[in-house]
Design a protein around this motif. Structure first.
Motif, PDB file in Angstrom:
ATOM      1  N   ARG A   1     -60.939  23.725  53.818  1.00  0.00           N
ATOM      2  CA  ARG A   1     -59.492  23.475  53.727  1.00  0.00           C
ATOM      3  C   ARG A   1     -59.219  21.980  53.753  1.00  0.00           C
ATOM      4  O   ARG A   1     -58.384  21.477  52.991  1.00  0.00           O
ATOM      5  N   ARG A   2     -59.926  21.266  54.609  1.00  0.00           N
ATOM      6  CA  ARG A   2     -59.749  19.818  54.717  1.00  0.00           C
ATOM      7  C   ARG A   2     -60.159  19.125  53.411  1.00  0.00           C
ATOM      8  O   ARG A   2     -59.429  18.274  52.896  1.00  0.00           O
ATOM      9  N   SER A   3     -61.320  19.505  52.877  1.00  0.00           N
ATOM     10  CA  SER A   3     -61.812  18.870  51.651  1.00  0.00           C
ATOM     11  C   SER A   3     -60.856  19.108  50.491  1.00  0.00           C
ATOM     12  O   SER A   3     -60.608  18.206  49.682  1.00  0.00           O
ATOM     13  N   ARG A   4     -60.311  20.311  50.398  1.00  0.00           N
ATOM     14  CA  ARG A   4     -59.376  20.620  49.327  1.00  0.00           C
ATOM     15  C   ARG A   4     -58.140  19.716  49.393  1.00  0.00           C
ATOM     16  O   ARG A   4     -57.686  19.200  48.374  1.00  0.00           O
ATOM     17  N   ALA A   5     -57.646  19.514  50.600  1.00  0.00           N
ATOM     18  CA  ALA A   5     -56.444  18.683  50.772  1.00  0.00           C
ATOM     19  C   ALA A   5     -56.730  17.217  50.479  1.00  0.00           C
ATOM     20  O   ALA A   5     -56.015  16.575  49.705  1.00  0.00           O
ATOM     21  N   VAL A   6     -57.774  16.672  51.077  1.00  0.00           N
ATOM     22  CA  VAL A   6     -57.998  15.225  50.960  1.00  0.00           C
ATOM     23  C   VAL A   6     -58.488  14.844  49.565  1.00  0.00           C
ATOM     24  O   VAL A   6     -58.159  13.764  49.063  1.00  0.00           O
ATOM     25  N   ASP A   7     -59.260  15.721  48.925  1.00  0.00           N
ATOM     26  CA  ASP A   7     -59.715  15.433  47.555  1.00  0.00           C
ATOM     27  C   ASP A   7     -58.540  15.460  46.583  1.00  0.00           C
ATOM     28  O   ASP A   7     -58.442  14.613  45.678  1.00  0.00           O
ATOM     29  N   HIS A   8     -57.661  16.432  46.754  1.00  0.00           N
ATOM     30  CA  HIS A   8     -56.469  16.502  45.906  1.00  0.00           C
ATOM     31  C   HIS A   8     -55.622  15.246  46.081  1.00  0.00           C
ATOM     32  O   HIS A   8     -55.180  14.631  45.089  1.00  0.00           O
ATOM     33  N   ASN A   9     -55.376  14.846  47.322  1.00  0.00           N
ATOM     34  CA  ASN A   9     -54.555  13.663  47.584  1.00  0.00           C
ATOM     35  C   ASN A   9     -55.182  12.404  46.992  1.00  0.00           C
ATOM     36  O   ASN A   9     -54.481  11.551  46.429  1.00  0.00           O
ATOM     37  N   PHE A  10     -56.487  12.286  47.112  1.00  0.00           N
ATOM     38  CA  PHE A  10     -57.189  11.130  46.559  1.00  0.00           C
ATOM     39  C   PHE A  10     -57.010  11.068  45.038  1.00  0.00           C
ATOM     40  O   PHE A  10     -56.719  10.000  44.482  1.00  0.00           O
ATOM     41  N   ASP A  11     -57.169  12.195  44.376  1.00  0.00           N
ATOM     42  CA  ASP A  11     -57.062  12.221  42.913  1.00  0.00           C
ATOM     43  C   ASP A  11     -55.655  11.843  42.448  1.00  0.00           C
ATOM     44  O   ASP A  11     -55.489  11.080  41.483  1.00  0.00           O
ATOM     45  N   VAL A  12     -54.638  12.356  43.126  1.00  0.00           N
ATOM     46  CA  VAL A  12     -53.258  12.012  42.763  1.00  0.00           C
ATOM     47  C   VAL A  12     -52.992  10.531  43.020  1.00  0.00           C
ATOM     48  O   VAL A  12     -52.402   9.830  42.191  1.00  0.00           O
ATOM     49  N   GLY A  13     -53.467  10.052  44.165  1.00  0.00           N
ATOM     50  CA  GLY A  13     -53.272   8.641  44.493  1.00  0.00           C
ATOM     51  C   GLY A  13     -53.946   7.714  43.504  1.00  0.00           C
ATOM     52  O   GLY A  13     -53.367   6.704  43.089  1.00  0.00           O
ATOM     53  N   LYS A  14     -55.152   8.044  43.103  1.00  0.00           N
ATOM     54  CA  LYS A  14     -55.878   7.196  42.164  1.00  0.00           C
ATOM     55  C   LYS A  14     -55.185   7.142  40.813  1.00  0.00           C
ATOM     56  O   LYS A  14     -55.133   6.091  40.159  1.00  0.00           O
ATOM     57  N   GLU A  15     -54.626   8.264  40.393  1.00  0.00           N
ATOM     58  CA  GLU A  15     -53.959   8.308  39.102  1.00  0.00           C
ATOM     59  C   GLU A  15     -52.670   7.486  39.092  1.00  0.00           C
ATOM     60  O   GLU A  15     -52.380   6.770  38.135  1.00  0.00           O
ATOM     61  N   LEU A  16     -51.900   7.568  40.179  1.00  0.00           N
ATOM     62  CA  LEU A  16     -50.550   6.997  40.179  1.00  0.00           C
ATOM     63  C   LEU A  16     -50.424   5.657  40.888  1.00  0.00           C
ATOM     64  O   LEU A  16     -49.510   4.874  40.577  1.00  0.00           O
ATOM     65  N   TYR A  17     -51.319   5.373  41.845  1.00  0.00           N
ATOM     66  CA  TYR A  17     -51.092   4.228  42.728  1.00  0.00           C
ATOM     67  C   TYR A  17     -52.330   3.339  42.889  1.00  0.00           C
ATOM     68  O   TYR A  17     -52.550   2.746  43.934  1.00  0.00           O
ATOM     69  N   SER A  18     -53.100   3.217  41.833  1.00  0.00           N
ATOM     70  CA  SER A  18     -54.316   2.405  41.868  1.00  0.00           C
ATOM     71  C   SER A  18     -54.044   0.998  41.355  1.00  0.00           C
ATOM     72  O   SER A  18     -52.951   0.699  40.847  1.00  0.00           O
ATOM     73  N   LEU A  19     -55.047   0.141  41.429  1.00  0.00           N
ATOM     74  CA  LEU A  19     -54.912  -1.202  40.859  1.00  0.00           C
ATOM     75  C   LEU A  19     -54.791  -1.147  39.342  1.00  0.00           C
ATOM     76  O   LEU A  19     -54.143  -2.013  38.737  1.00  0.00           O
ATOM     77  N   ASP A  20     -55.388  -0.139  38.716  1.00  0.00           N
ATOM     78  CA  ASP A  20     -55.214   0.026  37.272  1.00  0.00           C
ATOM     79  C   ASP A  20     -53.748   0.287  36.939  1.00  0.00           C
ATOM     80  O   ASP A  20     -53.219  -0.232  35.942  1.00  0.00           O
ATOM     81  N   ALA A  21     -53.085   1.080  37.788  1.00  0.00           N
ATOM     82  CA  ALA A  21     -51.654   1.334  37.579  1.00  0.00           C
ATOM     83  C   ALA A  21     -50.859   0.045  37.748  1.00  0.00           C
ATOM     84  O   ALA A  21     -49.950  -0.248  36.961  1.00  0.00           O
ATOM     85  N   LEU A  22     -51.202  -0.758  38.757  1.00  0.00           N
ATOM     86  CA  LEU A  22     -50.513  -2.041  38.962  1.00  0.00           C
ATOM     87  C   LEU A  22     -50.703  -2.961  37.762  1.00  0.00           C
ATOM     88  O   LEU A  22     -49.765  -3.650  37.338  1.00  0.00           O
ATOM     89  N   ARG A  23     -51.893  -2.977  37.208  1.00  0.00           N
ATOM     90  CA  ARG A  23     -52.167  -3.817  36.052  1.00  0.00           C
ATOM     91  C   ARG A  23     -51.266  -3.438  34.880  1.00  0.00           C
ATOM     92  O   ARG A  23     -50.743  -4.315  34.162  1.00  0.00           O
ATOM     93  N   ARG A  24     -51.025  -2.156  34.710  1.00  0.00           N
ATOM     94  CA  ARG A  24     -50.124  -1.706  33.648  1.00  0.00           C
ATOM     95  C   ARG A  24     -48.702  -2.163  33.924  1.00  0.00           C
ATOM     96  O   ARG A  24     -48.006  -2.637  33.017  1.00  0.00           O
TER      97      ARG A  24
END
Length: 450
Positions: A423-446
């Motif tokens: 249950r923990r892995s499902r939650a934290v992996d999902h959150n990481f993937d969403v965060g990386k897509e929307l709030y990463s340095l690549d997003a800032l560069r755009r």
């Protein structure tokens, strides 16, 4: 910003663990990767390289007095003497800003909160006067605004004139960035200024924080065993962070009923938990920005009364790892390596750096649903432990209270995430993937390229 620039970045302090300092570093990194040269200018440099102008710092006693007389009560001046004192500081700062701009051939400036929060009122005036003098284009990065203070009173005619002209200034060659949709709307409605939303971001790329030779003694250093539960509150200690709600959660986790569940199931990492193991709320942030001076004291009183095991470790936490006077300091990131769970019960945030830190660390997180979380973050679908958005009142210490049922439900979900690996892995992996897509340095560069 396609032309390569010499960019001056201004903030009251840098190389610290406050949200603006942390975000500033990400901008600096991305701007340099885009080919620009960046130069820091601040009132407190910490461990960073840059130009130190001590009069910029907002915790100089004379500046703290000036700020109090600006936004709280005009008690040390009348209007004329206030104007004279403000002008004295502006003149000092103008001279030093001009030297900085000439020395580094600055042709673009990025003020970080300088034209919005007015923590040192003279800085924004002086910087805008010098910007006009050199006709420099600017990108104002506005994290917080003066009108978001808990108490706000424009104390005299000079203050009213100042905030209208300088906070923020209006000029076609100044572009404004805010960190949330509420700020965009408020800036337009209050000041008639259009802006672009660039949310807080984080570096989601490797290397990831982990246990190593430097930090391996962290738990023992703060008195915790390997099987104790470390509940991390990583924010600064100021009233709007709602840390009293973290105390409520830990109290609910440490009941005989919840402890029995944890003992029976074992911990998420395969370790056992028994009657002797502790559930400890660890405060890692500093408290010097609490102007009341009593918030931490009241938190300690609440924790003691509630029987909550809480420790404050600011004396061993620095912006970066280092030895200081023979004392080993850990970075803020080291605290996440050893945490089992993060509390982030802020009552108000401009966005939420520590939220992203927890997501990047793949740690489960408890959230009070502050307004910007509801409007800008919650719709993205993060899997969090929520205690809702309702404050039902304040206790005799002035600490926020929420419905008891919300805390109990949060504790139930937190126990699942502390004991169920899948249950923990499902939650934290999902959150990481969403965060990386929307709030990463690549997003800032755009964002910045646009």
């Amino acid at each position: 910003m396609n032309t390569k620039m010499n960019i001056g970045i201004f903030h009251y302090q840098v190389s610290r663990t406050d949200g603006v300092s942390l975000e500033l570093e990400k901008w600096k990194k991305v701007l340099e990767e885009m080919g620009h040269s960046t130069y820091l200018c601040a009132g407190d440099l910490g461990s960073a390289d840059g130009t130190l102008i001590k009069e910029m710092y907002h915790h100089i006693p004379e500046i703290e007095r000036l700020t109090f007389n600006t936004f709280d009560t005009l008690c040390d001046f009348n209007n004329d003497s206030y104007r004279a004192e403000l002008s004295r500081w502006v003149k000092i700062l103008e001279e030093q800003f001009s030297k900085f701009i000439l020395e580094y051939k600055i042709n673009y400036i990025i003020p970080q909160n300088i034209w919005s929060v007015a923590a040192n009122p003279a800085v924004g005036i002086a910087l805008e006067n010098v910007r006009r003098k050199f006709n420099l284009p600017a990108l104002a990065h506005n994290h917080d605004f003066y009108w978001e203070r808990k108490r706000i009173s424009l104390t005299c005619a000079t203050v009213i004139e100042m905030v209208d002209k300088y906070y923020p200034p209006r000029d076609p060659i100044i572009k404004h960035v805010v960190i949330n949709s509420l700020g965009k709307r408020e800036l337009a409605e209050r000041k008639g200024i259009s802006s672009t939303v660039i949310p807080n971001v984080f570096d989601f790329d490797p290397p990831y924080w982990q246990k190593d030779a430097y930090n391996s003694d962290f738990r023992s250093r703060i008195g915790l065993k390997e099987n104790d539960l470390l509940i991390l509150q990583a924010t600064r200690i100021v009233p709007r962070k709602g840390i009293e709600l973290a105390i409520d959660l830990v109290k609910a986790l440490d009941t005989p009923e919840q402890r029995a569940k944890i003992i029976k199931r074992g911990l998420w990492n395969g370790k056992l938990f028994n009657e002797d193991n502790r559930i400890v709320l660890v405060l890692a942030g500093y408290d010097r920005d609490d102007m009341t001076g009593i918030y931490l004291k009241n938190l300690k009183l609440k924790a003691k009364k509630a029987g909550v095991d809480m420790i404050h470790i600011k004396d061993i936490i620095g912006h970066k790892r280092k030895f200081e006077n023979g004392n080993k300091l850990y970075s803020l990131w080291d605290t996440y390596v050893f945490a089992d769970f993060v509390t982030y019960p802020s009552l108000w945030e401009g966005w939420g750096n520590q939220f992203l830190e927890a997501i990047r660390s793949k740690l489960p997180i408890m959230i009070f649903e502050y307004p910007i979380y509801i409007s800008d973050i919650k719709p993205k679908g993060f899997d969090v432990v929520s205690v809702g958005s309702e404050i039902k009142g304040y206790d005799e210490l002035g600490l926020a209270q929420i419905p008891t049922g919300r805390i109990q439900k949060a504790a139930d979900k937190a126990v699942e995430l502390l004991t169920d690996k899948k249950r923990r892995s499902r939650a934290v992996d999902h959150n990481f993937d969403v965060g990386k897509e929307l709030y990463s340095l690549d997003a800032l560069r755009r964002y910045l390229s646009n």
